[in-house]
Write a protein that holds these residues in place. Structure first.
Motif, mmCIF file in Angstrom:
data_model
loop_
_atom_site.group_PDB
_atom_site.id
_atom_site.type_symbol
_atom_site.label_atom_id
_atom_site.label_comp_id
_atom_site.label_asym_id
_atom_site.label_seq_id
_atom_site.Cartn_x
_atom_site.Cartn_y
_atom_site.Cartn_z
ATOM 1 N N PHE A 74 -3.608 -2.487 1.159
ATOM 2 C CA PHE A 74 -4.171 -1.318 1.829
ATOM 3 C C PHE A 74 -4.719 -0.320 0.816
ATOM 4 C CE2 PHE A 74 -1.886 -3.299 5.133
ATOM 5 C CZ PHE A 74 -2.321 -2.790 6.343
ATOM 6 N N ILE A 75 -5.975 0.027 0.997
ATOM 7 C CA ILE A 75 -6.663 0.968 0.106
ATOM 8 C C ILE A 75 -6.858 2.277 0.857
ATOM 9 C CG2 ILE A 75 -8.780 1.375 -1.213
ATOM 10 C CD1 ILE A 75 -9.042 -1.780 -1.258
ATOM 11 N N ALA A 93 9.802 13.857 1.667
ATOM 12 C CA ALA A 93 9.002 13.961 0.439
ATOM 13 C C ALA A 93 9.880 13.974 -0.802
ATOM 14 C CB ALA A 93 8.132 15.211 0.500
ATOM 15 N N ALA A 94 11.023 14.679 -0.729
ATOM 16 C CA ALA A 94 11.919 14.768 -1.885
ATOM 17 C C ALA A 94 12.507 13.401 -2.246
ATOM 18 C CB ALA A 94 13.039 15.756 -1.598
ATOM 19 N N TYR A 113 6.228 1.653 -2.614
ATOM 20 C CA TYR A 113 5.122 1.339 -3.530
ATOM 21 C C TYR A 113 4.177 2.537 -3.631
ATOM 22 C CZ TYR A 113 0.781 -0.677 -5.284
ATOM 23 O OH TYR A 113 -0.360 -0.926 -6.000
ATOM 24 N N GLY A 114 3.927 2.979 -4.853
ATOM 25 C CA GLY A 114 2.969 4.061 -5.094
ATOM 26 C C GLY A 114 3.478 5.450 -4.742
ATOM 27 N N GLY A 120 0.840 -1.196 0.000
ATOM 28 C CA GLY A 120 0.000 0.000 0.000
ATOM 29 C C GLY A 120 0.871 1.240 0.000
ATOM 30 N N GLU A 121 0.238 2.365 -0.293
ATOM 31 C CA GLU A 121 0.984 3.620 -0.324
ATOM 32 C C GLU A 121 1.511 3.981 1.063
ATOM 33 O OE1 GLU A 121 -1.615 6.571 -1.940
ATOM 34 O OE2 GLU A 121 -2.137 5.355 -3.679
ATOM 35 N N SER A 122 2.560 4.799 1.086
ATOM 36 C CA SER A 122 3.139 5.246 2.361
ATOM 37 C C SER A 122 2.119 6.102 3.121
ATOM 38 C CB SER A 122 4.398 6.076 2.103
ATOM 39 O OG SER A 122 5.379 5.284 1.495
ATOM 40 N N GLY A 123 2.168 5.994 4.443
ATOM 41 C CA GLY A 123 1.309 6.828 5.281
ATOM 42 C C GLY A 123 -0.061 6.257 5.569
ATOM 43 N N LEU A 124 -0.299 5.009 5.158
ATOM 44 C CA LEU A 124 -1.617 4.396 5.408
ATOM 45 C C LEU A 124 -1.647 3.574 6.689
ATOM 46 C CD1 LEU A 124 -2.762 3.267 1.823
ATOM 47 C CD2 LEU A 124 -3.484 5.276 3.123
#
Length: 364
Positions: free
Chosen positions: A155-156, A74-75, A108-109, A47-51
């Protein structure tokens, strides 16, 4: 005549009632052997980071799998590629040992171009199948370590309106290789109505795109009513909307794991607040089935494909298909060039024949 006159003959006493053979005790033997050997399970989280993937895994197994993790800025995420991080921990509960391997996929993502971001993950899944097939075909098969991915928590994001194109592409790419369990992350950002609406939308899109997710097996007819009801509730809860937390908060005079907000406490293990407890129950009660589906369906599909290819290893199926197409195109070009040369030769021969006939006619 006895060689040991002072020794009394030993009698073997049947502890059971007459007419009892004893094979009803076989499940106990299997249980003792399994407990002694321990269990192995590999869980992949994507899943994307921060989930909240890491927090949820730590909450599920009451352990800290990532004590020294560094969160990139972020960079760094813009150019970041997908990595595979496998963490193994030995968990023991009431004498039962579980060797749990959690495979995380940071990156990922995160990149701007996510077109090929899941090829690394697919390659890892295939590599574990390949390793197991190699060990299974070897001489020493007694101590094979099973690192095949038995389950994938996908993770969605709760902030969208259903599945993103990347979600659809990834799940379609791996649904024939691993058991997918869709999870809506950070469910405390949604109201109950929004949660149910998002669940229905995701299920509709999964059906629309013909994505195969893990379906819980139906309860047997001889199971008790509580287990049947539990199975029905678990099936109705897919995709699971969860909240993870490792913090202990005091609520209603007792310590609970949850999240504290100005308007109240979200309890992680309260089924009225989220599906965390249902997700953990599904994973624990159906762990054996997840392993069996991996063995009997996904691994057997991989094994039969390898045998069809005569044991040749193909690193990347997509690259293999592209290579075949390129070879076909090159062969087609060669055929066209050969036909063009033959036509040119025939035309030259015809022109030569016409000039010869013209010369003969002049001499006559």
């Amino acid at each position: 005549m006895s060689f040991f006159p002072d020794q009394q003959p030993t009698q073997f006493i049947n502890p059971e009632t007459p007419g009892y053979v004893g094979f009803a005790n076989l499940p106990n033997q299997v249980h003792r052997k399994s407990v002694k050997k321990g269990f192995e399970f590999t869980l992949m989280v994507v899943g994307e980071s921060g989930l909240g993937k890491s927090t949820l895994i730590n909450s599920l197994f009451l352990t800290d799998l990532y004590p020294e993790r560094i969160i990139p800025g972020a960079a760094e995420k813009i150019e970041r590629t997908v990595q595979i991080e496998a963490s193994t921990v030995e968990i023991e509960e009431r004498g039962v040992k579980l060797r749990l391997t959690v495979v995380d996929t940071p990156g990922y993502g995160d990149a701007i171009n996510c077109r090929d971001c899941f090829k690394t993950i697919i390659s890892y899944i295939d590599e574990q199948f390949e390793r197991y097939l190699h060990d299974e075909s070897g001489l020493n098969r007694r101590h094979i370590i099973d690192n095949r991915v038995h389950c994938c928590f996908y993770f969605i994001s709760p902030f969208g309106h259903g599945l993103k194109p990347l979600d659809v592409a990834f799940m379609k790419a791996i649904h024939n290789k691993v058991n997918i369990v869709p999870v809506i992350a950070k469910a405390d950002t949604l109201t109950l109505k929004e949660r149910e609406r998002l669940k229905k939308r995701i299920l509709d899109e999964i059906e629309e795109h013909s994505i195969k997710i893990y379906h819980l097996p139906d309860a047997e007819s001889d199971e008790d009513e509580d287990f049947k009801e539990q199975t029905r509730l678990l099936k109705a809860s897919i995709p699971f909307s969860v909240v993870g937390s490792n913090q202990l908060i005091e609520a209603k005079g007792k310590k609970v794991r949850g999240r504290l907000y100005p308007w109240g406490v979200v309890e992680v293990e309260n089924p009225e607040h989220n599906d965390f407890l249902k997700l953990r129950t599904m994973l624990i009660t159906h762990m054996q089935d997840l392993q069996e589906v991996t063995q009997d369906l996904h691994y057997e599909n991989f094994r039969s494909e390898r045998l069809k290819r005569g044991g040749r290893k193909v690193e990347n199926e997509d690259m293999n298909k592209d290579q075949i197409l390129l070879e076909k195109e090159a062969e087609l070009r060669r055929m066209q060039e050969m036909i063009a040369r033959m036509q040119a030769q025939m035309q030259m021969q015809m022109q030569g024949g016409d000039s010869d006939s013209g010369t003969l006619g002049h001499h006559v």
